[in-house]
Design a protein around this motif. Structure first.
Motif, mmCIF file in Angstrom:
data_model
loop_
_atom_site.group_PDB
_atom_site.id
_atom_site.type_symbol
_atom_site.label_atom_id
_atom_site.label_comp_id
_atom_site.label_asym_id
_atom_site.label_seq_id
_atom_site.Cartn_x
_atom_site.Cartn_y
_atom_site.Cartn_z
ATOM 1 N N ASN A 112 -10.743 2.457 6.231
ATOM 2 C CA ASN A 112 -9.811 2.409 7.343
ATOM 3 C C ASN A 112 -10.541 2.880 8.590
ATOM 4 N N GLY A 128 4.301 -0.081 8.768
ATOM 5 C CA GLY A 128 4.738 1.070 7.994
ATOM 6 C C GLY A 128 6.216 0.944 7.665
ATOM 7 N N TYR A 147 -2.707 -2.012 9.601
ATOM 8 C CA TYR A 147 -1.533 -1.143 9.593
ATOM 9 C C TYR A 147 -0.959 -1.086 11.008
ATOM 10 N N ASN A 205 0.859 -1.180 0.000
ATOM 11 C CA ASN A 205 0.000 0.000 0.000
ATOM 12 C C ASN A 205 0.896 1.231 0.000
ATOM 13 N N ASN A 235 2.965 -0.985 4.383
ATOM 14 C CA ASN A 235 2.353 0.298 4.086
ATOM 15 C C ASN A 235 3.514 1.257 3.801
ATOM 16 N N PHE A 255 -3.599 4.828 0.286
ATOM 17 C CA PHE A 255 -4.239 5.058 1.580
ATOM 18 C C PHE A 255 -4.181 6.534 1.928
ATOM 19 N N ASN A 284 1.061 5.067 1.261
ATOM 20 C CA ASN A 284 0.455 6.064 2.133
ATOM 21 C C ASN A 284 0.608 7.442 1.486
#
Length: 459
Positions: free
Chosen positions: A125, A271, A236, A11, A392, A56, A13
């Protein structure tokens, strides 16, 4: 480790300008672009070219920024992604929505609408928002306490799912021959009643292409893990080491099994701050340049934002004002490593200056800074160790670093055999390998149809 998926999950961010707070100062474009759609469309296209699962967009419904700090997240994620959907065709769209400050009906309708107009690429989310400053924007003096926020969050998600299931898959007939547009017997009232959430339903639109949009949750507190393990398809998290990430992932999977779920359907995504350059030396040089744009003044504002206290209450050469600092469990998305840092600061009596030095300029996630080969190897190591199902990705700067990742790291991940070479379908559930959930109409979970509650329920 036997990896349970065909491909790792990536993903992106969409932090305005990039995760380094001063990164916006390094760009050559319009510094005000982050309040326009063009920036988000451009970055989403880059991510889709790299076959990312999703982009995201985070959101907090309050002004917590300082004018000299960084670009802010000002756009409503569902509205922004409704536009991004028109310029992309495969990438998932993860929109943040608060379970504390929405009605279940309106949130369910917005996310379902995004799923319809994106042809099945929406995700929600789930955020159990805290803070008295947010509460005041919604006519309350104080926010819910920690326990009440998560009790409400569980009810809220239950209600949203029930609303998404208010129509049977075959309710929308649209039969020109018979003149029947909707089979009303295949639509039901929801009549959800909890301690915190009440809604009647049904929604005024059919089930969306995915049945249920994908559910995402970010939270490392015990209650956050409980919410994620019960509902989330992707989680996440902030995990600074492989060891902590393995433990967290195992906990989520064990808790999910306790809810009767198949743990292999859940993607745990720490992350990962990325900065890619042809060589490690060049990447480190660029890191220094970006960090130098994040001055001490920026750093103290970042710290104030993370712990939710006024910046005026912080003195570089004094300890934090502990009477104003939330408990570790209330640090929200800043939990994990950051909560541990704050705990250490309390015990060791660190000054604000010492906290900033240890925090690395406000960046608490694990970093992957180096050559494409180094970054790809680091990702592979974490995945093979059972520390994550992907990441992420938090680019140091957008869009440049995201472009470098797509052009130089993605091909290496593909050669390693851990990342897809094409999208497997058209919906986000296709990409994640998730089944489309049934509507529940034939399993007697719900008992009331619109028929039984009369015409008034239809609106």
């Amino acid at each position: 480790m036997t990896f349970p998926h065909d491909s790792i999950t990536l993903n992106l961010n969409l932090i305005p300008g990039g995760v380094f707070p001063g990164a916006w100062r390094a760009g050559h474009g319009d510094a005000q672009q982050y309040s326009s759609l063009e920036h988000y469309i451009e970055v989403a296209k880059i991510a889709e070219r790299g076959l990312f699962d999703a982009v995201f967009l985070a959101d907090t419904p309050v002004w917590r920024y300082r004018g000299e700090y960084r670009p802010f997240r000002g756009l409503d994620p569902t509205l922004a992604f409704a536009a991004v959907a028109q310029h992309t065709s495969h990438i998932g769209l993860v929109a943040t929505g608060s379970s504390s400050y929405n009605s279940a009906y309106n949130l369910a309708r917005r996310i379902s609408t995004l799923d319809h107009i994106s042809n099945g690429r929406a995700a929600w989310n789930i955020v159990a928002t805290n803070g008295d400053d947010v509460a005041r924007n919604f006519g309350r003096e104080h926010g819910l306490d920690h326990d009440a926020r998560y009790q409400r969050a569980h009810e809220f998600v239950e209600a949203v799912i029930a609303l998404w299931d208010g129509w049977a898959d075959d309710a929308w007939v649209a039969d020109r021959e018979t003149g029947t547009y909707v089979d009303e017997a295949r639509i039901r009232a929801v009549d959800y009643t909890g301690e915190h959430v009440k809604t009647s339903g049904p929604l005024p639109l059919p089930r969306s292409p995915q049945g249920h949009p994908v559910l995402v949750q970010a939270g490392s507190s015990p209650d956050g893990i409980g919410l994620a393990s019960r509902f989330a398809d992707a989680v996440y998290t902030v995990q600074p080491t492989i060891e902590s990430a393995i433990a967290f992932r195992n906990t989520v999977r064990e808790r999910a099994a306790g809810w009767g779920r198949n743990p292999d359907t859940i993607r745990v995504l720490p992350g990962l701050i990325t900065l890619v350059a042809p060589t490690e030396a060049e990447a480190r040089k660029r890191e220094i340049e970006l960090r130098e744009l994040h001055t001490e003044r920026f750093a103290i504002n970042a710290l104030a934002l993370q712990i939710g206290v006024p910046v005026e209450a912080l003195d570089l050469d004094k300890e934090l004002p502990w009477d104003l600092v939330p408990a570790d469990g209330e640090l929200g998305a800043s939990g994990g490593h950051f909560a541990a840092l704050i705990g250490t600061a309390r015990r060791e009596k660190f000054t604000v200056r010492e906290i900033i030095a240890r925090q690395g300029g406000g960046l608490t996630h694990v970093t992957a800074i180096g050559s494409p080969e180094q970054v790809a190897d680091q990702i592979e190591t974490w995945v093979q160790a059972g520390a994550s199902d992907g990441f992420n990705i938090m680019s140091a700067q957008l869009p440049d670093v995201a472009t470098e990742f797509v052009d130089h790291v993605v091909p290496l991940l593909q050669r390693k055999g851990i990342f897809r070479t094409e999208y497997p379908g058209t919906t986000l559930r296709d990409t994640l390998g998730l089944e489309r959930p049934g509507d529940g109409f034939d399993d007697h979970v719900h008992t009331k149809s619109l028929h039984t509650v009369g015409e008034a329920a239809f609106g």
